[in-house]
Design a protein around this motif. Structure first.
Motif, PDB file in Angstrom:
ATOM      1  N   TRP A  17      21.685   8.906   1.529  1.00 13.11           N
ATOM      2  CA  TRP A  17      20.557   8.136   1.011  1.00 13.11           C
ATOM      3  C   TRP A  17      21.153   7.067   0.110  1.00 13.11           C
ATOM      4  CZ3 TRP A  17      16.595  10.025  -3.192  1.00 13.11           C
ATOM      5  CH2 TRP A  17      15.580   9.062  -3.320  1.00 13.11           C
ATOM      6  N   GLN A  18      21.026   5.814   0.527  1.00 14.44           N
ATOM      7  CA  GLN A  18      21.583   4.689  -0.228  1.00 14.44           C
ATOM      8  C   GLN A  18      20.671   4.363  -1.397  1.00 14.44           C
ATOM      9  OE1 GLN A  18      22.358   1.089   2.052  1.00 14.44           O
ATOM     10  NE2 GLN A  18      22.086  -0.162   0.207  1.00 14.44           N
ATOM     11  N   CYS A  19      21.194   4.508  -2.597  1.00 14.68           N
ATOM     12  CA  CYS A  19      20.400   4.310  -3.816  1.00 14.68           C
ATOM     13  C   CYS A  19      21.143   3.390  -4.763  1.00 14.68           C
ATOM     14  CB  CYS A  19      20.125   5.652  -4.488  1.00 14.68           C
ATOM     15  SG  CYS A  19      19.179   6.805  -3.472  1.00 14.68           S
ATOM     16  N   HIS A  23      25.562   6.404  -3.300  1.00 16.16           N
ATOM     17  CA  HIS A  23      25.288   6.854  -1.936  1.00 16.16           C
ATOM     18  C   HIS A  23      25.245   8.382  -1.987  1.00 16.16           C
ATOM     19  CE1 HIS A  23      26.549   2.733  -1.251  1.00 16.16           C
ATOM     20  NE2 HIS A  23      26.007   2.810  -0.050  1.00 16.16           N
ATOM     21  N   ASP A 125      18.373   2.366  -9.738  1.00 14.45           N
ATOM     22  CA  ASP A 125      18.865   2.687  -8.404  1.00 14.45           C
ATOM     23  C   ASP A 125      17.788   3.110  -7.408  1.00 14.45           C
ATOM     24  OD1 ASP A 125      21.840   2.610  -9.099  1.00 14.45           O
ATOM     25  OD2 ASP A 125      21.046   3.999 -10.594  1.00 14.45           O
ATOM     26  N   ASN A 146      19.077  -3.375  -3.212  1.00 17.25           N
ATOM     27  CA  ASN A 146      19.711  -2.322  -2.411  1.00 17.25           C
ATOM     28  C   ASN A 146      19.336  -0.937  -2.933  1.00 17.25           C
ATOM     29  OD1 ASN A 146      21.165  -2.262  -4.770  1.00 17.25           O
ATOM     30  ND2 ASN A 146      23.179  -2.184  -3.799  1.00 17.25           N
ATOM     31  N   CYS A 147      18.227  -0.866  -3.674  1.00 19.33           N
ATOM     32  CA  CYS A 147      17.826   0.405  -4.264  1.00 19.33           C
ATOM     33  C   CYS A 147      17.262   1.358  -3.214  1.00 19.33           C
ATOM     34  CB  CYS A 147      16.775   0.168  -5.351  1.00 19.33           C
ATOM     35  SG  CYS A 147      15.183  -0.392  -4.728  1.00 19.33           S
ATOM     36  N   GLY A 148      17.285   2.645  -3.541  1.00 21.81           N
ATOM     37  CA  GLY A 148      16.590   3.629  -2.735  1.00 21.81           C
ATOM     38  C   GLY A 148      15.099   3.534  -2.982  1.00 21.81           C
ATOM     39  N   ILE A 190      14.408  -3.900   5.326  1.00 22.53           N
ATOM     40  CA  ILE A 190      15.001  -2.866   4.473  1.00 22.53           C
ATOM     41  C   ILE A 190      15.765  -1.874   5.335  1.00 22.53           C
ATOM     42  CG2 ILE A 190      14.437  -0.931   2.939  1.00 22.53           C
ATOM     43  CD1 ILE A 190      12.058  -2.713   1.970  1.00 22.53           C
ATOM     44  N   ARG A 194      18.054   3.421   3.052  1.00 25.31           N
ATOM     45  CA  ARG A 194      17.473   3.322   1.714  1.00 25.31           C
ATOM     46  C   ARG A 194      16.184   4.124   1.567  1.00 25.31           C
ATOM     47  NH1 ARG A 194      16.474  -2.822   0.475  1.00 25.31           N
ATOM     48  NH2 ARG A 194      15.497  -1.850  -1.346  1.00 25.31           N
TER      49      ARG A 194
END
Length: 288
Positions: A17-19, A23, A125, A146-148, A190, A194
């Motif tokens: 999960w990209q936060c 990561h 994040d 680029n936040c989750g 998106i 994310r």
């Protein structure tokens, strides 16, 4: 005697999960610690309204093993009063600025697009939206970061959500909403990595609805193909099942979080971090 079968789901292959700056490998359940800096939250309203108390609580949760700190400046309990953008930011800003380099992802629980933008400018994040980014303005606020993103389902608003909530099929209806919102976010450019979904336990649901959703989390994950977050800590459903007051729901909350993980939840949002971390560690060791 036949060998007993292990019916617990096995850990999934590595899933990220990209936060923002982080990561998160959600093949290991992630524990999101709740930090309510409000005077009126249902569980701990007022306890952490003072900045130093809030910071002490955040570091206590980090020490106990929290993977994420989720900060809320406005209560979303049933019948909660709404805050202005200015009031919400005044609560959030000093805490976020003090915690931004704490070594853990910082999540903001807000549905207001301007608050989202301001918090992202501070480097947070994750944006956790109880309204599921159900507004083009909210989507626009987060699209270029680029936040989750946590997309939650809620029927109605905090002021109306418990006024006789009804569904044709609660699992199907919730999954359809979450999938629809995922599509809208993906169409905005998106990245899928994310995105996280939350069925919204207690947000416009009866006890029966909540139980059904927990028992069918795997269907929601299959339908959305997204990271699944569940937040049920100390909620009314725990009180209904145990007969306990809010501050006596720790054991019930930990049991429910553990059950949610066995059904496919990859992130659990909790007040009682130390107890939840211990339970997950024991479960993981015994399930290996």
């Amino acid at each position: 005697m036949p060998t007993p079968q292990n019916n617990n789901p096995q850990p999934s292959p590595s899933r990220i999960w990209q936060c923002g700056r982080y990561h998160l490998d959600v093949s290991r359940p992630q524990v999101m610690g709740i930090l309510n800096i409000t005077p009126d939250s249902f569980s701990d309203g007022g306890r952490f309204i003072e900045p130093q108390a809030a910071l002490d609580r955040a570091y206590e949760m980090i020490e106990a093993g929290a993977d994420i700190i989720d900060i809320g400046g406005e209560s979303t309990r049933p019948n909660a009063q709404t805050l202005s953008v200015c009031e919400e930011l005044c609560r959030l800003m000093p805490i976020v600025q003090a915690l931004i380099d704490c070594g853990k992802p910082i999540s903001i629980d807000t549905y207001k697009p301007y608050v989202m933008r301001m918090m992202l400018s501070e480097g947070v994040d994750i944006i956790n939206d109880v309204r599921g980014f159900n507004s083009p303005v909210a989507i626009d606020a987060v699209a270029d970061s680029n936040c989750g993103l946590c997309i939650m389902h809620m029927q109605g608003t905090p002021q109306t959500m418990q006024d006789n909530p009804t569904y044709d099929d609660v699992t199907r209806d919730v999954a359809c909403f979450l999938k629809q919102q995922l599509t809208r976010l993906l169409d905005a450019g998106i990245a899928p990595a994310r995105l996280c979904v939350d069925p919204g336990i207690g947000f416009g649901k009866t006890l029966a609805h909540n139980i059904t959703l927990l028992q069918t989390l795997e269907h929601i994950q299959t339908c959305t193909q997204a990271t699944v977050l569940v937040g049920l800590s100390r909620k009314r459903m725990i009180g209904d099942l145990t007969g306990k007051a809010t501050d006596e729901r720790v054991s019930g909350s930990v049991a429910a979080a553990l059950y949610a993980v066995t059904q496919g939840a990859q992130v659990v949002r909790v007040h009682d971090v130390a107890q939840t971390v211990d339970a997950l560690n024991v479960w993981r060791a015994l399930s290996a």
